[in-house]
Design an enzyme around this catalytic site. Structure first.
Site, PDB file in Angstrom:
ATOM      1  N   ASP A   3       3.076   7.264  -0.354  1.00 44.76           N
ATOM      2  CA  ASP A   3       2.354   6.210   0.225  1.00 44.76           C
ATOM      3  C   ASP A   3       3.348   5.002  -0.482  1.00 44.76           C
ATOM      4  O   ASP A   3       3.884   5.223  -1.038  1.00 44.76           O
ATOM      5  CB  ASP A   3       1.128   6.348  -1.476  1.00 44.76           C
ATOM      6  CG  ASP A   3       0.017   4.171  -1.582  1.00 44.76           C
ATOM      7  OD1 ASP A   3       1.345   3.119  -1.119  1.00 44.76           O
ATOM      8  OD2 ASP A   3      -0.532   4.421  -2.138  1.00 44.76           O
ATOM      9  N   PHE A  34      -1.341   4.961  -8.440  1.00 41.86           N
ATOM     10  CA  PHE A  34      -2.534   3.582  -7.372  1.00 41.86           C
ATOM     11  C   PHE A  34      -2.309   4.347  -6.164  1.00 41.86           C
ATOM     12  O   PHE A  34      -1.282   3.436  -5.560  1.00 41.86           O
ATOM     13  CB  PHE A  34      -1.702   2.265  -8.304  1.00 41.86           C
ATOM     14  CG  PHE A  34      -2.619   1.302  -7.558  1.00 41.86           C
ATOM     15  CD1 PHE A  34      -4.473   0.565  -8.698  1.00 41.86           C
ATOM     16  CD2 PHE A  34      -2.853   0.876  -6.847  1.00 41.86           C
ATOM     17  CE1 PHE A  34      -5.390   0.169  -7.728  1.00 41.86           C
ATOM     18  CE2 PHE A  34      -3.672  -0.235  -6.477  1.00 41.86           C
ATOM     19  CZ  PHE A  34      -4.251  -0.553  -6.626  1.00 41.86           C
ATOM     20  N   LYS A  41       1.097  -4.131   2.761  1.00 49.82           N
ATOM     21  CA  LYS A  41       1.360  -5.331   1.597  1.00 49.82           C
ATOM     22  C   LYS A  41       3.403  -6.205   2.199  1.00 49.82           C
ATOM     23  O   LYS A  41       2.834  -7.285   3.461  1.00 49.82           O
ATOM     24  CB  LYS A  41       2.764  -4.142  -0.177  1.00 49.82           C
ATOM     25  CG  LYS A  41       1.207  -4.733  -0.840  1.00 49.82           C
ATOM     26  CD  LYS A  41       2.062  -4.407  -2.018  1.00 49.82           C
ATOM     27  CE  LYS A  41       1.319  -3.937  -3.212  1.00 49.82           C
ATOM     28  NZ  LYS A  41       0.399  -5.159  -3.763  1.00 49.82           N
TER      29      LYS A  41
END
Length: 369
Positions: free
Chosen positions: A195, A110, A224
């Protein structure tokens, strides 16, 4: 419906004043918990000054946080507003710097929901309804080498991966496999994009999860927890790639704004400390060991995996998972799913030992009942 209107430490509070033990952290965002005093102070101080100045001008706050994120290594930073934006920047940089069109990513990965990031995401069900997606992406099995070797040719700009697949089911990379991927990329002249949007900022007990694998990515993406809830993202790229991102190549209006940078600097300064990270590892080891006991106590529990305070409890079915999540909510603990049948646990890194023990007791009760 739960409307979360307040928070403090490891707890959040809904519109009725009901307290919930937070084992989500806003999906790995509030790593320093809610109402962290130093974060609140930084936000207040900068709010009394300038919030936004545009990237047409020098910003010493960007320079300061860039130094902290690159930690003296051979990287430069580009700041944006989110993880998906950081991955869009990484995809553009990889293609322009190499002059190659293809990106290889992994099944169950993702990387975001904008078109480029969604196209890099190896989950066809998330792409449904949005075709045609961006061309030039191939997906291969995670933790396996053969399919990657077959596709890795002179047209591959980069290989893009998560050190622990988060949304895909909390699946950690095998160390030997990830090291082999790094070597294959280097030999092929392809860039390695890591990532770290969910795994970074101390979540696994290392500041960056890839540090435990003794590899050196060409590009790192972050977001985040970088500013503990204030929207911000970052892409770190090796200095030799900078020429490909000259003036006009890429940009953002709000990225690197003064408010986000001041908060991010405060967050990084708190997390990237040996004692803090060692504490995360210790708490993560405790939580994992306690949850692992469930594999021998309930047929519902298939496996417990993850690192630090990013853990997944694989259950026997999606139906069991939904029941457990609802039961946890009734018992005033918030958690989230990953993949089809994995209970994902992402408590604040500042959670206390007693709060962890309370969480374990609630989870045990929800699964064993």
């Amino acid at each position: 419906m739960i409307d979360l209107v307040n928070g403090s430490g490891s707890y959040v509070y809904d519109q009725n004043g009901t307290a919930y033990l937070d084992f989500m952290s806003g999906i790995a965002v509030s790593n320093l918990g809610h109402k962290n005093p130093k974060v609140m102070q930084a936000l207040h101080e900068q709010s009394q000054k300038i919030w936004h100045s545009s990237n047409l001008y020098t910003n010493h706050l960007q320079e300061s946080i860039a130094e902290k994120l690159t930690m003296g290594k051979n990287y430069l930073a580009f700041f944006c507003n989110s993880g998906t934006e950081a991955n869009e920047a990484a995809i553009k940089l990889a293609r322009k710097a190499t002059g190659r069109p293809k990106i290889i990513s992994f099944l169950q990965s993702f990387h975001g929901r904008t078109y480029g990031a969604l196209s890099a995401t190896g989950q066809p069900q998330l792409q449904q309804g949005f075709f045609p997606i961006v061309e030039g992406f191939d997906y291969v099995p995670y933790n396996q080498l053969e399919a990657l070797k077959e596709l890795l040719d002179e047209n591959v700009a980069a290989v893009m991966l998560e050190v622990i697949q988060g949304e895909g089911g909390v699946i950690p990379a095998e160390k030997a496999w990830l090291q082999a991927v790094a070597k294959l990329c280097k030999a092929n002249g392809s860039l390695l994009i890591i990532d770290e949007i969910q795994t970074g900022m101390g979540r696994t007990g290392n500041f960056y999860a890839f540090e435990a694998y003794q590899i050196e990515p060409d590009i790192i993406t972050l977001a985040k927890a970088l500013a503990n809830g204030i929207p911000v993202g970052a892409m770190l790229g090796k200095k030799e790639l900078a020429e490909a991102f000259g003036p006009g190549s890429h940009g953002t209006t709000f990225g690197g704004n003064n408010l986000a940078m001041k908060v991010a600097e405060t967050v990084v300064s708190q997390i990237n400390q040996p004692e803090f990270l060692a504490d995360v590892k210790a708490k993560g080891a405790f939580l994992k060991a306690e949850l692992a006991k469930l594999t021998g106590e309930s047929e519902k529990v298939v496996e417990v995996r993850g690192e630090g305070l990013m853990l997944g409890v694989q259950l026997d079915s999606a139906e069991t998972l939904q029941t457990v999540i609802q039961t946890l909510k009734q018992e005033k603990l918030l958690a989230i799913k990953a993949g089809g049948n994995v209970l994902r646990l992402l408590p604040p890194l500042t959670i206390s030992q007693s709060e962890l023990e309370k969480g374990v007791a609630i989870i045990n009760q929800a699964i064993l009942q």
